[in-house]
Design an enzyme around this catalytic site. Structure first.
Site, short mmCIF file in Angstrom:
data_model
loop_
_atom_site.label_atom_id
_atom_site.label_comp_id
_atom_site.label_asym_id
_atom_site.label_seq_id
_atom_site.Cartn_x
_atom_site.Cartn_y
_atom_site.Cartn_z
N ASN A 9 0.87 -1.18 0.00
CA ASN A 9 0.00 0.00 0.00
C ASN A 9 0.91 1.23 0.00
O ASN A 9 1.49 1.57 1.02
CB ASN A 9 -0.88 -0.04 1.26
CG ASN A 9 -1.70 1.22 1.45
OD1 ASN A 9 -1.79 2.05 0.55
ND2 ASN A 9 -2.29 1.36 2.63
N LYS A 11 0.14 4.22 -0.23
CA LYS A 11 -0.53 5.40 0.37
C LYS A 11 -0.31 6.63 -0.51
O LYS A 11 -0.24 6.49 -1.72
CB LYS A 11 -0.03 5.61 1.81
CG LYS A 11 -0.21 4.34 2.64
CD LYS A 11 -0.01 4.56 4.12
CE LYS A 11 -0.15 3.23 4.85
NZ LYS A 11 0.02 3.35 6.30
N HIS A 95 -9.32 1.34 5.15
CA HIS A 95 -8.02 1.49 5.81
C HIS A 95 -8.15 2.49 6.98
O HIS A 95 -8.93 3.44 6.90
CB HIS A 95 -6.98 1.98 4.81
CG HIS A 95 -5.59 1.93 5.35
ND1 HIS A 95 -5.09 2.90 6.19
CD2 HIS A 95 -4.62 1.00 5.23
CE1 HIS A 95 -3.86 2.57 6.54
NE2 HIS A 95 -3.55 1.43 5.98
N GLU A 167 -5.24 -4.75 10.88
CA GLU A 167 -4.21 -3.73 11.04
C GLU A 167 -4.47 -2.96 12.33
O GLU A 167 -5.26 -2.01 12.33
CB GLU A 167 -4.25 -2.77 9.85
CG GLU A 167 -3.95 -3.45 8.52
CD GLU A 167 -3.30 -2.50 7.55
OE1 GLU A 167 -2.18 -2.80 7.11
OE2 GLU A 167 -3.86 -1.45 7.26
N GLY A 173 2.84 2.18 10.72
CA GLY A 173 3.79 3.26 10.45
C GLY A 173 4.79 3.42 11.56
O GLY A 173 5.19 2.47 12.23
N GLY A 235 2.91 -1.02 4.35
CA GLY A 235 2.91 0.39 4.00
C GLY A 235 4.33 0.84 3.70
O GLY A 235 4.84 0.69 2.59
N GLY A 236 5.02 1.32 4.72
CA GLY A 236 6.36 1.91 4.57
C GLY A 236 7.32 1.10 3.71
O GLY A 236 7.92 1.62 2.76
P1 PGA Z 1 3.10 0.15 7.71
O1 PGA Z 1 1.62 0.39 7.12
O2 PGA Z 1 3.64 -1.10 7.05
O3 PGA Z 1 3.87 1.38 7.29
O4 PGA Z 1 2.99 0.02 9.16
C1 PGA Z 1 0.71 -0.66 6.99
C2 PGA Z 1 -0.57 -0.11 6.41
O5 PGA Z 1 -1.02 0.95 6.83
O6 PGA Z 1 -1.18 -0.76 5.55
#
Ligand code: PGA
Length: 262
Positions: A9, A11, A95, A167, A173, A235-236
């Site tokens: 993702n 974002k 999300h 999640e 994050g 995400g990241g």
């Molecule tokens: P993250 O994000 O891997 O940066 O923690 C996960 C997400 O929000 O799908």
């Protein structure tokens, strides 16, 4: 479930040049292994560009949201028809960024899930509790409500195109908190149980549940080897091809060990 899933993702990150480089590096780094379903979800403006690059590669295209109408006076919104037209197979819905920063309700998310599934998209419904809710021992209650309302009225025929992403908001994050694989496993069990109550035991057994929240190449394996953790939503680390591909590799290793154990 022998198949594993790794979903990126992006974002609201990348500009066109970065989206091009990132998707090309992911496409080039993918082997012919098909025991892992890999999906990348770029921002709307780059879906077309990334879709072209991914053509012929084992990486599916996904979107991060949709509006639950086919067309019409919904300024600034994007329909499922448009996503399909751009080659999207997946869409992330509900999300926590959208729930908590944009105020999306379970009812609105439910409309999106229904419309996405009816359109033939694979819907990834995100659920998860905040830190306050976990501290107040409300995790189960929150998950139950998000599932009960988010999946209300779904036709059983469309369930194979639905997956859930657990999640925990507090682990996403750079929040500084990390969920343990044990916590993920427990929450996945709660989700599967509730899903079974809603749609029957057989549907619950085949339900794909992803974990998301600070997953990286170092911890991906520990999550993926937990029973009931079928995939990872990143995400990241999905913004770095090397990291993302390392997580895909962990998925392949887990899928293979499941086949060997069977
Ligand atoms: P993250 O994000 O891997 O940066 O923690 C996960 C997400 O929000 O799908």
């Amino acid at each position: 479930m022998d198949q594993k899933f790794v979903i990126g993702n992006w974002k609201m990150n990348t500009i066109a040049a970065e989206a091009r480089l990132l998707s090309q590096a992911i496409a080039d780094g993918m082997g012919i292994e098909d025991s892992v379903t890999v999906v990348v979800c770029p921002p709307f403006p780059y879906l077309s560009l990334v879709g072209e690059i991914l053509k012929g590669h084992r990486v599916a295209l996904g979107a991060q949201n949709l509006y639950p109408e086919k067309k019409g006076p919904f300024t600034g919104e994007v329909s499922p028809t448009m996503l399909l037209d751009l080659g999207c197979q997946y869409v992330i819905l509900g999300h926590s960024d959208r729930r908590h920063k944009l105020g999306e309700s379970d009812t609105f998310i439910n409309q999106k899930v229904r419309v996405a599934l009816a359109a033939g998209l694979n819907a990834i419904l995100c659920v998860g509790e905040t830190l306050e809710q976990r501290k107040a021992d409300q995790t189960k209650k929150v998950l139950d409500q998000q599932l009960f309302q988010g999946l209300d009225g779904l036709s059983p025929a469309t369930l194979t195109h639905l997956s859930i992403a657990y999640e925990p908001v507090w682990a996403i994050g750079s929040s500084g908190h990390h969920a343990t694989p044990q916590q993920a496993q427990e929450a996945h069990a709660v989700i599967r149980h509730r899903f079974g109550q809603m749609f029957g035991e057989r549907s619950a057994q085949t339900l794909v549940i992803h974990y998301g929240g600070s997953v990286n190449p170092e911890n991906a394996d520990a999550f993926l080897r937990r029973p009931g953790v079928d995939g990872i939503l990143i995400g990241g680390d999905s913004l770095n091809a090397e990291q993302f591909l390392a997580i895909v590799k962990a998925g392949i290793a887990q899928a293979q060990s499941l086949v060997e154990a069977a």
